[in-house]
Design an enzyme around this catalytic site. Sequence first.
Site, PDB file in Angstrom:
ATOM      1  N   PHE A 117      28.698  46.251  39.121  1.00  0.00           N
ATOM      2  CA  PHE A 117      29.734  45.787  38.134  1.00  0.00           C
ATOM      3  C   PHE A 117      29.278  45.175  36.947  1.00  0.00           C
ATOM      4  O   PHE A 117      28.690  43.958  37.019  1.00  0.00           O
ATOM      5  CB  PHE A 117      30.905  44.719  38.844  1.00  0.00           C
ATOM      6  CG  PHE A 117      31.414  45.365  40.313  1.00  0.00           C
ATOM      7  CD1 PHE A 117      32.829  45.999  40.411  1.00  0.00           C
ATOM      8  CD2 PHE A 117      30.713  45.459  41.543  1.00  0.00           C
ATOM      9  CE1 PHE A 117      33.380  46.604  41.428  1.00  0.00           C
ATOM     10  CE2 PHE A 117      31.087  45.869  42.542  1.00  0.00           C
ATOM     11  CZ  PHE A 117      32.544  46.547  42.677  1.00  0.00           C
TER      12      PHE A 117
ATOM     13  N   LEU B  26      27.336  42.086  41.159  1.00  0.00           N
ATOM     14  CA  LEU B  26      27.718  41.606  39.752  1.00  0.00           C
ATOM     15  C   LEU B  26      26.813  41.321  38.817  1.00  0.00           C
ATOM     16  O   LEU B  26      25.856  40.614  39.412  1.00  0.00           O
ATOM     17  CB  LEU B  26      28.735  40.511  40.095  1.00  0.00           C
ATOM     18  CG  LEU B  26      30.017  40.418  41.124  1.00  0.00           C
ATOM     19  CD1 LEU B  26      30.593  39.060  41.158  1.00  0.00           C
ATOM     20  CD2 LEU B  26      31.023  41.627  40.856  1.00  0.00           C
ATOM     21  N   CYS B  27      26.805  41.576  37.691  1.00  0.00           N
ATOM     22  CA  CYS B  27      25.653  41.501  36.786  1.00  0.00           C
ATOM     23  C   CYS B  27      25.764  39.828  36.484  1.00  0.00           C
ATOM     24  O   CYS B  27      27.215  39.498  36.225  1.00  0.00           O
ATOM     25  CB  CYS B  27      26.024  42.055  35.111  1.00  0.00           C
ATOM     26  SG  CYS B  27      25.044  41.461  34.123  1.00  0.00           S
ATOM     27  N   VAL B  28      24.943  39.236  36.517  1.00  0.00           N
ATOM     28  CA  VAL B  28      24.881  37.857  36.305  1.00  0.00           C
ATOM     29  C   VAL B  28      25.229  37.115  35.042  1.00  0.00           C
ATOM     30  O   VAL B  28      25.999  36.291  34.828  1.00  0.00           O
ATOM     31  CB  VAL B  28      23.460  37.070  36.792  1.00  0.00           C
ATOM     32  CG1 VAL B  28      22.271  37.602  35.831  1.00  0.00           C
ATOM     33  CG2 VAL B  28      23.663  35.600  36.899  1.00  0.00           C
TER      34      VAL B  28
ATOM     35  N   ALA C 183      28.869  37.940  34.496  1.00  0.00           N
ATOM     36  CA  ALA C 183      29.568  37.080  35.474  1.00  0.00           C
ATOM     37  C   ALA C 183      29.698  35.800  34.775  1.00  0.00           C
ATOM     38  O   ALA C 183      30.521  35.049  34.955  1.00  0.00           O
ATOM     39  CB  ALA C 183      29.058  37.084  36.895  1.00  0.00           C
TER      40      ALA C 183
END
Lengths: 130, 138
Positions: A39, A77-79, A82
């Site tokens: 994501f 989720l991409c940090v 996010a």
Amino acid sequence: MKFGILVNEGPYQHQASDSAYQFAQAALTAGHEVYRVFFYHDGVNNGTRLTVPPQDDRNVVDRWSELAEKHSLDLVLCVAAAQRRGLLDADEAQRHGKDADNIAPGFRISGLGQLIEAAIQSDRLVTFGD
Amino acid sequence: MSEEGIIKKLMYVNRKAPYGTIYALESLEVVLIGAAFDQQVSLAFVDDGVYQLTRSQNTDGIGMKNFSPTYAALGDYDVRHIYVERESLEARGLTVEDLMPLTYEDEDDDWAEKESLRIVDSSELATLMGEQDVVLSF
């Protein structure tokens, strides 16, 4: 076939997440493997456990969590994406001095390398977004 | 950092203006991280994406970071193939003169500085896309 899936848009605002979910479900039902769902951009909003959609509507976030539990899906989720958008797991919340975390079950936060690795390891990377 | 020796042809397609939405900035972040994986990488700029490469960007008036200098550093990340679609430039009244110079140093040629940027027409770009293992479109 081994699929990687990239979701680039948030839930409800855009159909990308619905289409990605339906694609993942169809692929798994047909006996294919989903290596990872990544994501990115506003897509990270698919991973907040604080959404409260109307009861007569689909619950996009819960749906992902349930699919992940049923098929041991890797939802990432991409940090960086996010953090910009207020999506934090317990470790990130503590690190940044925030008073809450909000990641839904079945999701984890990790780096963009997970997207590139999924692109390399999968037979096909399928993107959902604008 | 290669993935068990797998080397794929990976193209990043940039279709959006640099500001207005976050797609361009976050696409660039993927390119920079992806460079660590030693894949055969190329970038394509089409539609409003061609504005990402324009010279002399100034974001003072909109309170956003001007991230355009990062494109000039792509050569240091071993990005050597940057394609810009001719039709997209022409439709916007732009020429190659309006774009930043983008180069890389070729270690097989005594570190000679070479052009990374190439203007291609849409049919050539379609052929290039067809040759890819992975197309990441932003």
